[in-house]
Motif scaffolding. Structure first.
Motif, mmCIF file in Angstrom:
data_model
loop_
_atom_site.group_PDB
_atom_site.id
_atom_site.type_symbol
_atom_site.label_atom_id
_atom_site.label_comp_id
_atom_site.label_asym_id
_atom_site.label_seq_id
_atom_site.Cartn_x
_atom_site.Cartn_y
_atom_site.Cartn_z
ATOM 1 N N LEU A 1 -8.500 8.164 -10.942
ATOM 2 C CA LEU A 1 -8.978 7.532 -12.169
ATOM 3 C C LEU A 1 -10.407 7.005 -11.991
ATOM 4 C CD1 LEU A 1 -8.533 6.443 -15.026
ATOM 5 C CD2 LEU A 1 -7.502 4.398 -14.001
ATOM 6 N N LEU A 2 -10.675 6.347 -10.858
ATOM 7 C CA LEU A 2 -12.005 5.795 -10.627
ATOM 8 C C LEU A 2 -13.059 6.893 -10.508
ATOM 9 C CD1 LEU A 2 -11.251 2.880 -8.123
ATOM 10 C CD2 LEU A 2 -11.814 2.727 -10.553
ATOM 11 N N VAL B 1 -10.033 3.671 -1.118
ATOM 12 C CA VAL B 1 -8.728 4.345 -1.050
ATOM 13 C C VAL B 1 -8.134 4.206 0.348
ATOM 14 C CG1 VAL B 1 -7.639 6.622 -1.024
ATOM 15 C CG2 VAL B 1 -9.105 5.977 -2.930
ATOM 16 N N GLU C 1 -0.031 6.049 -4.619
ATOM 17 C CA GLU C 1 -0.610 5.067 -5.539
ATOM 18 C C GLU C 1 -2.116 4.977 -5.384
ATOM 19 O OE1 GLU C 1 3.360 2.161 -5.554
ATOM 20 O OE2 GLU C 1 1.667 1.800 -4.194
ATOM 21 N N THR C 2 -2.604 4.958 -4.148
ATOM 22 C CA THR C 2 -4.051 4.895 -3.932
ATOM 23 C C THR C 2 -4.729 6.166 -4.425
ATOM 24 O OG1 THR C 2 -3.707 5.693 -1.651
ATOM 25 C CG2 THR C 2 -3.910 3.332 -1.958
ATOM 26 N N ALA D 1 -1.144 -0.446 -0.972
ATOM 27 C CA ALA D 1 -0.475 0.566 -1.793
ATOM 28 C C ALA D 1 -0.108 1.762 -0.932
ATOM 29 C CB ALA D 1 -1.386 0.995 -2.952
ATOM 30 N N ALA E 1 -3.779 7.976 -6.972
ATOM 31 C CA ALA E 1 -3.836 7.903 -8.429
ATOM 32 C C ALA E 1 -4.976 7.004 -8.884
ATOM 33 C CB ALA E 1 -2.504 7.384 -8.978
ATOM 34 N N VAL E 2 -5.131 5.846 -8.248
ATOM 35 C CA VAL E 2 -6.231 4.947 -8.598
ATOM 36 C C VAL E 2 -7.572 5.602 -8.279
ATOM 37 C CG1 VAL E 2 -7.308 2.720 -8.102
ATOM 38 C CG2 VAL E 2 -4.817 2.889 -8.286
ATOM 39 N N GLY E 3 -7.650 6.266 -7.121
ATOM 40 C CA GLY E 3 -8.893 6.944 -6.744
ATOM 41 C C GLY E 3 -9.264 8.035 -7.730
ATOM 42 N N SER F 1 0.583 12.614 -4.434
ATOM 43 C CA SER F 1 -0.780 12.404 -3.929
ATOM 44 C C SER F 1 -1.598 13.686 -3.951
ATOM 45 C CB SER F 1 -0.730 11.834 -2.505
ATOM 46 O OG SER F 1 -0.053 12.726 -1.633
#
Length: 438
Positions: free
Chosen positions: A254-255, A234, A247-248, A243, A250-252, A63
């Motif tokens: 990318l976004l 997130v 994981e959150t 998540a 990583a998505v954050g 993270s």
């Protein structure tokens, strides 16, 4: 040798090595290796690589680089300037609106970026010239931005809280939630002081100089609301059980990169490479410190220094609040000279058994520790934010910036006192969302 005396020698040696100017991680490794060789022999060095890499073998550490990429992507755009302009347009007719918009922008941008220097640079470039143009004292203009930039290490998502959670094996989710109410309280204290100091200086009349139409207020929102939505998303994914923090994050990340490309046309390979390069550099620095701090903690434990200090503290016949005052003083002084991550990784393994033995909540203590680290960011001799502000406005002397930031140090001390009087300010929200802590 008596472990307590040995601990004192280790402390002095560590301070001397770190003050020599070498990188923090390397300094911790040198001190650890030196004392392990002297007291355990050369064979102890065989364990150092295993301990260092073992400390990094933690899924939660993923993270850290992800949140850093989020911050770097936002900091590489005009998001800070747009956030400042949005708040300034919406709050300009409110008494004290400009100083409130500056501090609000600092709080939001620091929460998005997680970087105190980036916040000072992004908001300061817009806010300081505007406040000076409207007649605000230089000390108010510079001091408010310097102090506002510190909020990023407390308001979630906070890399500092992640580091504390890993160092003490504490729930990162609970730590994030624990920083929300104290973070908002600090923002309120900062705003209250700024408005009072502006009123006292006789500049309240300049705060209503600009007028904006509803169209001007609304047209800027699409440039800042998506980033705020990502941060809220997130946090929702994390606490909604959708998540894990890694994981959150990583998505954050990318976004945030996608939003930076779409909204601010960050399509240049050179610009994207700069974001990834700077994120990698900062992530490696933090992870190297974490690994070195693991070796340092092992050295303290293997020489029975940590256990002896905790046992000695337990035998002292002193009020636990006197003990907490001494711990706060130690953290304050350490924060004057070392970055927050280094202080947390060095001190947390030693202090955690002490505070738990004294009956203090480790989640609550994380917030107190973080506010102490915030004070260090605007206090000499290191005071990173002071130098960032001076770089933005070189005609404002360091002394003026320091004088302007001192009242905010007082606000942080008051916040620590309030947390001691009302621990629920830090523990209430985690208990409500995640249930009572164990």
């Amino acid at each position: 040798m008596d472990p307590l005396l040995l601990g004192l020698i280790v402390a002095v040696a560590t301070v001397l090595v770190l003050f020599s100017g070498i990188p923090v991680a390397l300094g911790l490794l040198i001190v650890s290796a030196g004392f392990l060789v002297v007291f355990d022999g050369m064979r102890s060095l065989e364990l150092m690589p295993e301990i260092l890499f073992g400390k990094l073998d933690n899924f939660a550490l993923l993270s850290i680089p992800m949140f850093i990429i989020m911050g770097a992507a936002i900091a590489s755009t005009r998001a800070g300037a747009d956030l400042y302009e949005a708040l300034e347009r919406w709050l300009t007719r409110v008494p004290g609106g400009l100083v409130i918009s500056n501090l609000g922008a600092c709080a939001l941008f620091s929460a998005m970026s997680g970087s105190s220097p980036a916040t000072c640079a992004a908001i300061g470039k817009m806010g300081i010239p505007e406040m000076r143009k409207r007649g605000y004292p230089d000390s108010v203009a510079a001091g408010s931005i310097a102090a506002g930039g510190t909020l990023g290490i407390l308001i979630p998502p906070s890399v500092t809280m992640i580091v504390y959670g890993i160092a003490t094996e504490t729930s990162i989710g609970r730590l994030f939630l624990a920083g929300v109410v104290p973070g908002l309280m600090l923002v309120a204290l900062f705003m209250a002081w700024s408005i009072y100091s502006t009123w006292k200086s006789g500049n309240m009349q300049v705060l209503t100089a600009n007028r904006y139409s509803w169209r001007e207020k609304v047209e800027i929102l699409p440039r800042v609301l998506p980033f705020l939505a990502i941060i809220l998303g997130v946090l929702f994914a994390m606490y909604g059980g959708i998540a894990t923090p890694s994981e959150t994050a990583a998505v954050g990340a990318l976004l945030c990169l996608v939003m930076a490309m779409v909204i601010y046309s960050l399509w240049s390979p050179r610009a994207i490479w700069t974001v990834l390069r700077d994120s990698t550099r900062e992530s490696v620095m933090i992870l190297f410190i974490i690994g070195a701090a693991g070796v340092f903690s092992y050295m303290l434990s293997s020489l029975f220094i940590t256990q002896s200090i905790a046992e000695w503290i337990g035998t002292l016949q002193v009020n636990r609040w006197v003990l907490m005052a001494a711990i706060n003083l130690f953290l304050l002084v350490a924060g004057f000279f070392l970055p927050p991550v280094a202080v947390i990784l060095m001190a947390a393994p030693i202090l955690l058994p002490i505070i738990t033995t004294a009956g203090f909540d480790p989640i609550w203590f994380a917030v107190v520790l973080t506010i102490n680290m915030e004070i260090g960011l605007i206090s000499p001799p290191v005071g990173l934010n002071l130098y960032v502000i001076n770089g933005i406005a070189p005609d404002i002397s360091l002394r003026t910036i320091l004088v302007g930031s001192l009242p905010y140090v007082g606000c942080m001390v008051l916040a620590i006192v309030l947390l001691c009087l009302f621990p629920g300010l830090a523990t209430w929200l985690p208990d409500v969302v995640m249930g009572p802590g164990t």
